[in-house]
Write an enzyme that holds these catalytic residues in place. Structure first.
Site, PDB file in Angstrom:
ATOM      1  N   ASN A  74     -23.045 -22.544  80.073  1.00  0.00           N
ATOM      2  CA  ASN A  74     -21.831 -22.117  79.369  1.00  0.00           C
ATOM      3  C   ASN A  74     -22.250 -21.264  78.167  1.00  0.00           C
ATOM      4  OD1 ASN A  74     -19.778 -22.127  77.342  1.00  0.00           O
ATOM      5  ND2 ASN A  74     -18.677 -23.635  78.553  1.00  0.00           N
TER       6      ASN A  74
ATOM      7  N   HIS B 161     -20.622 -20.033  73.264  1.00  0.00           N
ATOM      8  CA  HIS B 161     -21.030 -19.997  71.856  1.00  0.00           C
ATOM      9  C   HIS B 161     -21.849 -18.767  71.484  1.00  0.00           C
ATOM     10  CE1 HIS B 161     -18.811 -23.512  71.281  1.00  0.00           C
ATOM     11  NE2 HIS B 161     -19.517 -24.195  72.156  1.00  0.00           N
TER      12      HIS B 161
ATOM     13  N   HIS C 226     -15.183 -20.089  79.001  1.00  0.00           N
ATOM     14  CA  HIS C 226     -13.838 -20.650  78.835  1.00  0.00           C
ATOM     15  C   HIS C 226     -12.982 -19.605  78.119  1.00  0.00           C
ATOM     16  CE1 HIS C 226     -11.314 -24.344  77.294  1.00  0.00           C
ATOM     17  NE2 HIS C 226     -10.560 -23.395  77.800  1.00  0.00           N
TER      18      HIS C 226
ATOM     19  N   ARG D 170     -10.122 -19.221  76.320  1.00  0.00           N
ATOM     20  CA  ARG D 170      -9.120 -20.077  75.659  1.00  0.00           C
ATOM     21  C   ARG D 170      -7.880 -19.270  75.316  1.00  0.00           C
ATOM     22  NH1 ARG D 170     -11.450 -25.134  73.674  1.00  0.00           N
ATOM     23  NH2 ARG D 170      -9.423 -25.405  72.712  1.00  0.00           N
TER      24      ARG D 170
ATOM     25  N   ARG E 132     -10.663 -17.756  70.852  1.00  0.00           N
ATOM     26  CA  ARG E 132     -11.545 -17.955  69.687  1.00  0.00           C
ATOM     27  C   ARG E 132     -12.980 -17.499  69.961  1.00  0.00           C
ATOM     28  NH1 ARG E 132     -11.956 -24.513  69.519  1.00  0.00           N
ATOM     29  NH2 ARG E 132      -9.701 -24.308  69.375  1.00  0.00           N
TER      30      ARG E 132
ATOM     31  N   GLU F  25     -13.591 -21.426  83.071  1.00  0.00           N
ATOM     32  CA  GLU F  25     -12.852 -22.603  82.603  1.00  0.00           C
ATOM     33  C   GLU F  25     -11.557 -22.105  81.999  1.00  0.00           C
ATOM     34  OE1 GLU F  25     -14.981 -24.802  79.661  1.00  0.00           O
ATOM     35  OE2 GLU F  25     -16.612 -25.224  81.035  1.00  0.00           O
TER      36      GLU F  25
ATOM     37  N   THR G 193     -13.259 -28.984  74.248  1.00  0.00           N
ATOM     38  CA  THR G 193     -12.398 -29.721  75.167  1.00  0.00           C
ATOM     39  C   THR G 193     -12.510 -31.224  74.909  1.00  0.00           C
ATOM     40  OG1 THR G 193     -13.036 -28.014  76.752  1.00  0.00           O
ATOM     41  CG2 THR G 193     -11.764 -29.873  77.602  1.00  0.00           C
TER      42      THR G 193
ATOM     43  N   GLU H 258     -15.046 -31.789  88.197  1.00  0.00           N
ATOM     44  CA  GLU H 258     -16.156 -31.872  87.246  1.00  0.00           C
ATOM     45  C   GLU H 258     -15.917 -33.134  86.438  1.00  0.00           C
ATOM     46  OE1 GLU H 258     -17.275 -28.324  85.072  1.00  0.00           O
ATOM     47  OE2 GLU H 258     -17.965 -29.539  83.380  1.00  0.00           O
TER      48      GLU H 258
ATOM     49  N   HIS I 169     -20.287 -31.610  79.903  1.00  0.00           N
ATOM     50  CA  HIS I 169     -19.745 -31.748  78.547  1.00  0.00           C
ATOM     51  C   HIS I 169     -20.607 -32.681  77.696  1.00  0.00           C
ATOM     52  CE1 HIS I 169     -17.032 -31.735  75.148  1.00  0.00           C
ATOM     53  NE2 HIS I 169     -16.491 -30.682  75.711  1.00  0.00           N
TER      54      HIS I 169
HETATM   55  N1  PXP Z   1     -17.660 -28.470  81.125  1.00  0.00           N
HETATM   56  C1  PXP Z   1     -16.428 -28.250  80.617  1.00  0.00           C
HETATM   57  C2  PXP Z   1     -15.254 -28.438  81.514  1.00  0.00           C
HETATM   58  C3  PXP Z   1     -16.244 -27.829  79.288  1.00  0.00           C
HETATM   59  O1  PXP Z   1     -15.004 -27.627  78.794  1.00  0.00           O
HETATM   60  C4  PXP Z   1     -17.386 -27.590  78.500  1.00  0.00           C
HETATM   61  C5  PXP Z   1     -17.226 -27.061  77.101  1.00  0.00           C
HETATM   62  O2  PXP Z   1     -16.676 -25.787  77.121  1.00  0.00           O
HETATM   63  C6  PXP Z   1     -18.648 -27.814  79.070  1.00  0.00           C
HETATM   64  C7  PXP Z   1     -18.763 -28.278  80.376  1.00  0.00           C
HETATM   65  C8  PXP Z   1     -19.910 -27.601  78.303  1.00  0.00           C
HETATM   66  O3  PXP Z   1     -19.948 -28.526  77.251  1.00  0.00           O
HETATM   67  P1  PXP Z   1     -21.097 -28.425  76.163  1.00  0.00           P
HETATM   68  O4  PXP Z   1     -20.933 -27.119  75.470  1.00  0.00           O
HETATM   69  O5  PXP Z   1     -20.841 -29.610  75.286  1.00  0.00           O
HETATM   70  O6  PXP Z   1     -22.414 -28.513  76.906  1.00  0.00           O
END
Ligand code: PXP
Length: 239
Positions: A7, A10, A43, A45, A49, A69, A100, A150, A191
């Site tokens: 992901n 960030h 994601h 959003r 953001r 996402e 999330t 997931e 997550h």
């Molecule tokens: N899976 C989902 C569905 C999420 O919403 C997120 C965060 O955007 C992640 C995985 C990844 O989470 P993390 O950034 O805490 O590894």
């Protein structure tokens, strides 16, 4: 072998802080893919953001397995319908949250979620539902027609300092993975996963893919993105 989805939200968070053009999310995706990532997750959003519409469009052009996402808001659904990424993961979304929080309430929103699954799922696009490890939510996910789920590992990860609670959450995830597989659902998880707490998730049954973001982007500040992805790939692909 379990797949690793990175992901890169960030990377965009950093860019949006100054409304600059760097760091470039496409470059981050290329580095992640060249370093062991099997897919790239972003994601989009509702408040934009971090990831922007143009990022998703650009990533769709060259990422073979892009996982989008998204919430079930009509505006976002119509963007996904137009762009048709390979994977879509429906998640709950609140404006005030930092990230999330918890899984999607598929039981409570079964009609709308079924409608979104029917709109977006096709031969080329797999829809997954981000849910807590809960039997009723899994039954509802199956009933919605989604091909994948997931499992939300956020509670497991949050119990890092409370081993008894963490073991109980791991057991819930174990049972949910077995049950989801018995329903014929593809089982993913993610997550809050970090370098030190991902091994037990890798050992869960029937795991197809883990989606990990924040910890990898944090580590990349010190070792670079390529090395950070490689280190996580070693953990995830040890299965
Ligand atoms: N899976 C989902 C569905 C999420 O919403 C997120 C965060 O955007 C992640 C995985 C990844 O989470 P993390 O950034 O805490 O590894």
């Amino acid at each position: 072998m379990i797949k690793l989805g990175i992901n890169i939200d960030h990377v965009a968070t950093l860019r949006q802080q100054r409304k600059e053009t760097e760091p470039d999310v496409c470059e981050a995706a290329r580095i992640a893919l060249a370093s062991g990532a099997d897919s790239i997750t972003v994601h989009l959003r509702e408040d934009r953001r971090h990831i922007q519409d143009a990022d998703v469009e650009a990533l769709c052009e060259f990422v073979p397995r892009l996982n989008l996402e998204m919430s079930i808001a009509p505006e976002i659904v119509s963007i996904a319908d137009r762009l048709r990424p390979k994977h879509i993961c429906l998640v709950p979304e609140k404006r005030e949250e930092l990230t999330t929080e918890g899984g999607l309430d598929v039981v409570g929103m079964i009609d709308r979620i079924t409608e979104v699954v029917q709109t977006l799922q096709s031969e080329d696009t797999e829809v997954s539902l981000f849910i807590d490890p809960d039997k009723a939510q899994l039954d509802a996910a199956k009933a919605s027609g989604a091909q994948a789920i997931e499992l939300h590992t956020g509670d497991y990860a949050n119990y890092d300092q409370e081993p008894v609670k963490q073991m109980a959450e791991l057991q819930r995830l174990h049972e949910a993975a077995l049950y989801a597989h018995s329903l014929g659902l593809v089982v993913n998880a993610g997550h809050g996963l970090k370098y030190h707490n991902t091994d037990p998730i890798v050992a869960l049954p029937h795991m197809n893919e883990l989606n990990i973001g924040h910890s990898i982007i944090c580590r990349s500040v010190f070792v670079g993105l390529s090395e950070a992805v490689k280190e996580m790939a070693v953990i995830v692909k040890a299965s």
